[in-house]
Design an enzyme around this catalytic site. Structure first.
Site, short mmCIF file in Angstrom:
data_model
loop_
_atom_site.label_atom_id
_atom_site.label_comp_id
_atom_site.label_asym_id
_atom_site.label_seq_id
_atom_site.Cartn_x
_atom_site.Cartn_y
_atom_site.Cartn_z
NE ARG A 1 -6.36 27.69 -10.64
CZ ARG A 1 -7.16 27.28 -9.66
NH1 ARG A 1 -7.34 25.98 -9.46
NH2 ARG A 1 -7.77 28.12 -8.87
CE1 TYR B 1 -21.59 -6.02 -14.00
CE2 TYR B 1 -21.61 -4.15 -12.49
CZ TYR B 1 -22.20 -4.89 -13.49
OH TYR B 1 -23.42 -4.51 -13.98
CE LYS C 1 -13.93 26.14 -6.36
NZ LYS C 1 -12.65 26.85 -6.46
CG MET D 1 -24.01 3.61 -12.64
SD MET D 1 -24.86 3.59 -14.22
CE MET D 1 -23.58 3.09 -15.34
C1 LIG Z 1 -12.18 27.07 -5.16
C2 LIG Z 1 -11.59 28.38 -4.88
C3 LIG Z 1 -11.67 28.93 -3.58
C4 LIG Z 1 -12.24 28.19 -2.40
O1 LIG Z 1 -11.34 27.21 -1.96
P1 LIG Z 1 -11.59 26.35 -0.64
O2 LIG Z 1 -10.31 25.69 -0.39
O3 LIG Z 1 -12.68 25.40 -0.97
O4 LIG Z 1 -12.00 27.30 0.43
C5 LIG Z 1 -11.17 30.22 -3.41
N1 LIG Z 1 -10.61 30.90 -4.43
C6 LIG Z 1 -10.51 30.38 -5.68
C7 LIG Z 1 -9.89 31.18 -6.76
C8 LIG Z 1 -10.97 29.10 -5.93
O5 LIG Z 1 -10.86 28.58 -7.16
#
Ligand SMILES: *Cc1c(COP(=O)(O)O)cnc(C)c1O
Length: 365
Positions: free
Chosen positions: A133, A259, A36, A307
């Site tokens: 969650r 800045y 991701k 930036m």
């Molecule tokens: C991001 C995520 C992972 C991976 O987590 P890491 O700590 O990067 O290994 C696994 N399961 C779910 C549901 C996640 O959202």
């Protein structure tokens, strides 16, 4: 090869070593590599193709990321971890993506779309065992599972949960509790004849610290990229963000830098301009706090990170023009984890914010 001064070099050797180390730990369990957020900044499509020989499956957050993986030629199963809209269901099915399911509201829509496409839809049932969650609460799991099973077009391909405290050694009791709740749900389903073929719970932290949670498959993100904070690990960071000194000049005592004029020279100072800034994913929180490495020596960042540019006190550096600068990478004091600590961020944030405009260069060593 891209000739831009600022680039991210990715070591395929370190990557292979990390994957081998993880595979040794998990034994017969399968490996789902989490890609991701642009493969945690490492570049989604290219990274997927590179790791495909070792991955049993991949996980992304969004349907869009899954479609991109398919368009890059990925054939392995792809889990979509984050919630998706009802209107994304046809794409899920067409691209053979596997969503996690936390509620029953879309079941009719899933079944209808699967029937229309003539393809069965594989779903993984997600249980909220304490993360608070995504996931159905444990008491709702059986009824949701039965609803899914009632449709000939839908298949429960997996059962999963996610830990809230797997990344710290002190989280062991919390992980144990969540895993216990998960196993109770699994048994409840089994007693009704529902036996999902893939059980998975562990992220990087649980994979390294809690082997009892490996089950049929682990979902590893951070560890593949070489990071795990809680203990000494066999992993090494695979990405080095590098740039070059592109201008050097001497400023006088009392002169100010960048800045807001937040830094003032106490004496004559040789400054170097590095063409990387928060627009590249190098956090502005490193203003007046971060360090860079040039020829093996650390130099402090002075003034605000801009930036596109960052200013460094390079007093004493000989012939600086176009010298290589390490912003972070495989270095004991200058990696995404130490940088994150300096900035008050997490290593996840440092990695995932690496900007699109930074070329990713894959190296064999
Ligand atoms: C991001 C995520 C992972 C991976 O987590 P890491 O700590 O990067 O290994 C696994 N399961 C779910 C549901 C996640 O959202």
């Amino acid at each position: 090869m891209d000739s831009r001064a600022t680039r991210a070099e990715i070591s395929t050797l370190a990557l292979k070593n990390n994957i081998s180390a993880i595979k040794r730990l998990i034994g017969a369990s399968k490996l789902c590599i989490v890609l991701k957020a642009n493969a945690y900044g490492h570049g989604l499509g290219a990274f997927a193709l590179l790791t495909q020989p070792w991955a049993d499956s991949f996980a992304v957050a969004t349907v869009n990321e899954g479609v991109k993986l398919r368009d890059s030629g990925v054939t392995a199963p792809i889990l979509v971890l984050s919630p998706h809209l009802q209107e994304e269901i046809p794409a899920l099915i067409r691209y053979k993506l596997t969503p996690l399911i936390s509620h029953g509201e879309y079941i009719a829509a899933y079944a209808e779309a699967a029937q229309k496409e003539g393809l069965p839809l594989n779903l993984h049932l997600k249980i909220d065992t304490g993360m608070g969650r995504m996931g159905v609460r444990p008491e709702g799991a059986l009824s949701l599972a039965k609803k899914i099973s009632a449709s000939p077009y839908l298949k429960i391909g997996g059962l999963c949960t996610h830990f809230a405290n797997a990344d710290e050694i002190e989280g062991a009791e919390s992980v144990r509790l969540q895993f216990e709740i998960f196993n109770t749900v699994k048994q409840n389903l089994a007693s009704e004849g529902i036996i999902p073929p893939f059980i998975h719970t562990a992220n990087t932290g649980a994979t390294l610290l809690h082997p009892q949670t490996h089950c049929d498959m682990v979902r590893v993100g951070l560890g593949v990229y070489g990071y795990f904070e809680a203990q000494k690990s066999p992993l090494t960071p695979i990405l080095s963000l590098k740039s070059k000194v592109m201008l050097s000049k001497t400023i006088k005592a009392g002169d100010k830098v960048s800045y807001g004029h937040t830094w003032t020279a106490k004496k004559d100072t040789q400054i170097g301009i590095v063409p990387a800034g928060y627009g590249d994913g190098y956090s502005r929180l490193l203003s007046n706090r971060g360090q860079v490495l040039i020829e093996g020596k650390l130099y402090p960042i002075i003034g605000r990170v801009c930036m596109d540019q960052t200013i460094v006190d390079i007093t004493g550096l000989h012939k600086p023009l176009e010298k290589d600068v390490l912003l972070y990478g495989d270095h004991p004091v200058l990696n995404a984890s130490t940088l994150a600590k300096t900035a008050g961020l997490s290593s996840y944030e440092v990695l995932t914010t690496l900007a699109e405009r930074v070329p990713r260069i894959y190296k064999d060593n």
